[in-house]
Design a protein around this motif. Structure first.
Motif, PDB file in Angstrom:
ATOM      1  N   ALA A  91       0.948  -4.152  -6.839  1.00  0.00           N
ATOM      2  CA  ALA A  91       1.108  -2.843  -6.194  1.00  0.00           C
ATOM      3  C   ALA A  91       2.547  -2.547  -5.789  1.00  0.00           C
ATOM      4  O   ALA A  91       2.961  -1.380  -5.782  1.00  0.00           O
ATOM      5  CB  ALA A  91       0.197  -2.764  -4.961  1.00  0.00           C
ATOM      6  N   ASP A 107      -4.606   2.543  -9.092  1.00  0.00           N
ATOM      7  CA  ASP A 107      -4.717   2.834  -7.657  1.00  0.00           C
ATOM      8  C   ASP A 107      -6.149   2.626  -7.167  1.00  0.00           C
ATOM      9  O   ASP A 107      -6.365   2.067  -6.076  1.00  0.00           O
ATOM     10  CB  ASP A 107      -4.256   4.268  -7.393  1.00  0.00           C
ATOM     11  CG  ASP A 107      -4.390   4.650  -5.930  1.00  0.00           C
ATOM     12  OD1 ASP A 107      -3.551   4.204  -5.121  1.00  0.00           O
ATOM     13  OD2 ASP A 107      -5.347   5.382  -5.583  1.00  0.00           O
ATOM     14  N   ARG A 108      -7.160   3.061  -7.948  1.00  0.00           N
ATOM     15  CA  ARG A 108      -8.560   2.878  -7.546  1.00  0.00           C
ATOM     16  C   ARG A 108      -8.953   1.403  -7.482  1.00  0.00           C
ATOM     17  O   ARG A 108      -9.788   1.019  -6.663  1.00  0.00           O
ATOM     18  CB  ARG A 108      -9.477   3.630  -8.512  1.00  0.00           C
ATOM     19  CG  ARG A 108      -9.500   5.121  -8.299  1.00  0.00           C
ATOM     20  CD  ARG A 108     -10.644   5.769  -9.066  1.00  0.00           C
ATOM     21  NE  ARG A 108     -10.465   5.643 -10.513  1.00  0.00           N
ATOM     22  CZ  ARG A 108      -9.886   6.581 -11.267  1.00  0.00           C
ATOM     23  NH1 ARG A 108      -9.446   7.695 -10.707  1.00  0.00           N
ATOM     24  NH2 ARG A 108      -9.769   6.410 -12.572  1.00  0.00           N
ATOM     25  N   ALA A 160      -6.900  -3.418   1.081  1.00  0.00           N
ATOM     26  CA  ALA A 160      -7.528  -3.261   2.399  1.00  0.00           C
ATOM     27  C   ALA A 160      -8.378  -4.472   2.753  1.00  0.00           C
ATOM     28  O   ALA A 160      -8.451  -4.895   3.909  1.00  0.00           O
ATOM     29  CB  ALA A 160      -8.374  -1.991   2.426  1.00  0.00           C
ATOM     30  N   GLU A 182       0.829  -1.209   0.000  1.00  0.00           N
ATOM     31  CA  GLU A 182       0.000   0.000   0.000  1.00  0.00           C
ATOM     32  C   GLU A 182       0.862   1.258   0.000  1.00  0.00           C
ATOM     33  O   GLU A 182       0.539   2.242  -0.678  1.00  0.00           O
ATOM     34  CB  GLU A 182      -0.916  -0.013   1.222  1.00  0.00           C
ATOM     35  CG  GLU A 182      -2.024  -1.044   1.159  1.00  0.00           C
ATOM     36  CD  GLU A 182      -2.863  -1.083   2.412  1.00  0.00           C
ATOM     37  OE1 GLU A 182      -3.984  -1.614   2.365  1.00  0.00           O
ATOM     38  OE2 GLU A 182      -2.387  -0.584   3.463  1.00  0.00           O
ATOM     39  N   ARG A 183       1.952   1.232   0.721  1.00  0.00           N
ATOM     40  CA  ARG A 183       2.841   2.398   0.729  1.00  0.00           C
ATOM     41  C   ARG A 183       3.504   2.591  -0.629  1.00  0.00           C
ATOM     42  O   ARG A 183       3.634   3.733  -1.107  1.00  0.00           O
ATOM     43  CB  ARG A 183       3.889   2.227   1.828  1.00  0.00           C
ATOM     44  CG  ARG A 183       3.316   2.253   3.252  1.00  0.00           C
ATOM     45  CD  ARG A 183       4.397   1.969   4.273  1.00  0.00           C
ATOM     46  NE  ARG A 183       3.860   1.981   5.627  1.00  0.00           N
ATOM     47  CZ  ARG A 183       4.544   1.619   6.712  1.00  0.00           C
ATOM     48  NH1 ARG A 183       5.807   1.209   6.588  1.00  0.00           N
ATOM     49  NH2 ARG A 183       3.982   1.662   7.903  1.00  0.00           N
ATOM     50  N   ARG A 238      -6.351  -0.367  -4.281  1.00  0.00           N
ATOM     51  CA  ARG A 238      -6.391   0.074  -2.885  1.00  0.00           C
ATOM     52  C   ARG A 238      -7.497  -0.631  -2.084  1.00  0.00           C
ATOM     53  O   ARG A 238      -7.226  -1.148  -0.994  1.00  0.00           O
ATOM     54  CB  ARG A 238      -6.529   1.588  -2.813  1.00  0.00           C
ATOM     55  CG  ARG A 238      -6.368   2.157  -1.420  1.00  0.00           C
ATOM     56  CD  ARG A 238      -6.346   3.673  -1.464  1.00  0.00           C
ATOM     57  NE  ARG A 238      -5.215   4.145  -2.248  1.00  0.00           N
ATOM     58  CZ  ARG A 238      -3.982   4.278  -1.752  1.00  0.00           C
ATOM     59  NH1 ARG A 238      -3.739   3.933  -0.495  1.00  0.00           N
ATOM     60  NH2 ARG A 238      -3.008   4.725  -2.506  1.00  0.00           N
ATOM     61  N   LEU A 279       2.287   1.706  -3.490  1.00  0.00           N
ATOM     62  CA  LEU A 279       1.243   2.169  -4.406  1.00  0.00           C
ATOM     63  C   LEU A 279       0.997   3.657  -4.244  1.00  0.00           C
ATOM     64  O   LEU A 279       0.887   4.407  -5.242  1.00  0.00           O
ATOM     65  CB  LEU A 279      -0.044   1.377  -4.157  1.00  0.00           C
ATOM     66  CG  LEU A 279      -1.256   1.739  -5.034  1.00  0.00           C
ATOM     67  CD1 LEU A 279      -0.945   1.466  -6.491  1.00  0.00           C
ATOM     68  CD2 LEU A 279      -2.478   0.954  -4.574  1.00  0.00           C
ATOM     69  N   ALA A 280       0.916   4.135  -3.011  1.00  0.00           N
ATOM     70  CA  ALA A 280       0.701   5.568  -2.779  1.00  0.00           C
ATOM     71  C   ALA A 280       1.889   6.390  -3.274  1.00  0.00           C
ATOM     72  O   ALA A 280       1.724   7.479  -3.837  1.00  0.00           O
ATOM     73  CB  ALA A 280       0.463   5.822  -1.293  1.00  0.00           C
TER      74      ALA A 280
END
Length: 298
Positions: A220, A193-194, A201, A164-165, A197, A167-168
């Motif tokens: 990701a 990303d949409r 989660a 996740e990090r 993410r 990807l951001a």
């Protein structure tokens, strides 16, 4: 002076004896007395010994905050009054043995209470209990009745959180590339990303298929960052104008790779959601078989 009466013709006059030399007694030389050095006005006399250290007043040492467990002066006064009244009442009610014991133990009790406080109250009660418990544990550990605590195992970083990090970070890099990536490529990164993410989660908060989890982490954390970074390494003019053997530019290759990543994210999403749909259908069949009444039951 003596007269010589020796023999002679008498023509000579009397002879006189020469006087002996006068001997003066030896006198020890006089020692000159010490004369104090003349002190001039305003001059200082040099000292041969160091001057004494000046007096410095020191504050009385106070116990530390964790060691000050005794009663304060007000509480100590109340306790002293109650103790004194206790042995006086004991003597007055003919309990002389109790009054005598209290009177003899008064000094020791007052000193203990002043320094340590009351045994059943005070701020040091929890600390004394903790020390007593620690002593019991140490004795049990020496006897072998209590095993030593296991060593702490360092926690490994969660791979889903790491993905996740990454990807951001890739999304921020694409949006702040300063125009090196065309708007279509930036929009494709946002689409990835949409899609990824919410799926990341979901697999982080519940059990999921390990293969699906691995595919999401790889998309990701590896594929998307490598695609964007490999393109941004190239100079801007070279990435837009250079033609490969297939007749495409690096910018065209970037858009094609991002399109493939979008398709891959959709496939993983369908695979993950299809398992949820299958689970929902199984629950529906179970409830239908358990609670729906057949015509034979009527």
């Amino acid at each position: 002076m003596g007269v010589d009466l020796g023999k002679g013709d008498g023509t000579r006059g009397p002879r006189t004896r020469e006087p002996l030399p006068e001997v003066t007694p030896a006198v020890a030389p006089e020692v000159a007395p010490e004369v104090a050095p003349e002190r001039r006005p305003g001059a200082t006399v040099a000292r041969t010994t160091p001057p004494p250290a000046p007096y410095q007043r020191r504050e009385p040492s106070l116990p530390a905050a964790d060691e000050a467990r005794g009663l304060n002066p007000h509480a100590m006064g109340v306790f002293t009054t109650a103790w004194t009244a206790g042995w006086i009442v004991a003597f007055a009610t003919h309990l002389w043995w109790l009054g005598l014991i209290m009177l003899l133990m008064q000094g020791a009790v007052f000193g203990y209470v002043k320094q340590q406080g009351l045994p059943w109250a005070g701020p040091g009660r929890a600390a004394r209990r903790a020390r007593r418990l620690e002593r019991h544990r140490e004795r049990a550990r020496r006897r072998g009745a209590l095993a030593p605590p296991p060593p702490a195992v360092p926690e490994l970083p969660d791979p889903v959180t790491t993905a996740e990090r990454r990807l951001a970070a890739v999304l921020v890099t694409a949006e702040t590339s300063g125009g090196r990536m065309d708007p279509e490529a930036v929009e494709l990164v946002r689409e990835v990303d949409r899609l990824l993410r919410p799926l990341l989660a979901q697999v982080r908060t519940r059990d999921a298929d390990p293969q699906v989890r691995h595919d999401l982490e790889t998309l990701a954390g590896e594929h998307l960052p490598r695609t964007v970074e490999d393109y941004l390494v190239l100079p801007d003019d070279y990435a837009r104008t250079h033609r490969t053997a297939a007749g495409t530019t690096p910018a065209d290759e970037l858009r094609a790779q991002l399109q493939l990543l979008v398709e891959g994210c959709r496939q993983v999403r369908d695979s993950l959601l299809s398992r949820d749909v299958d689970r929902q259908q199984q629950q529906s069949r179970f409830l239908e078989a358990k609670f729906r009444r057949s015509d034979l039951d009527l």
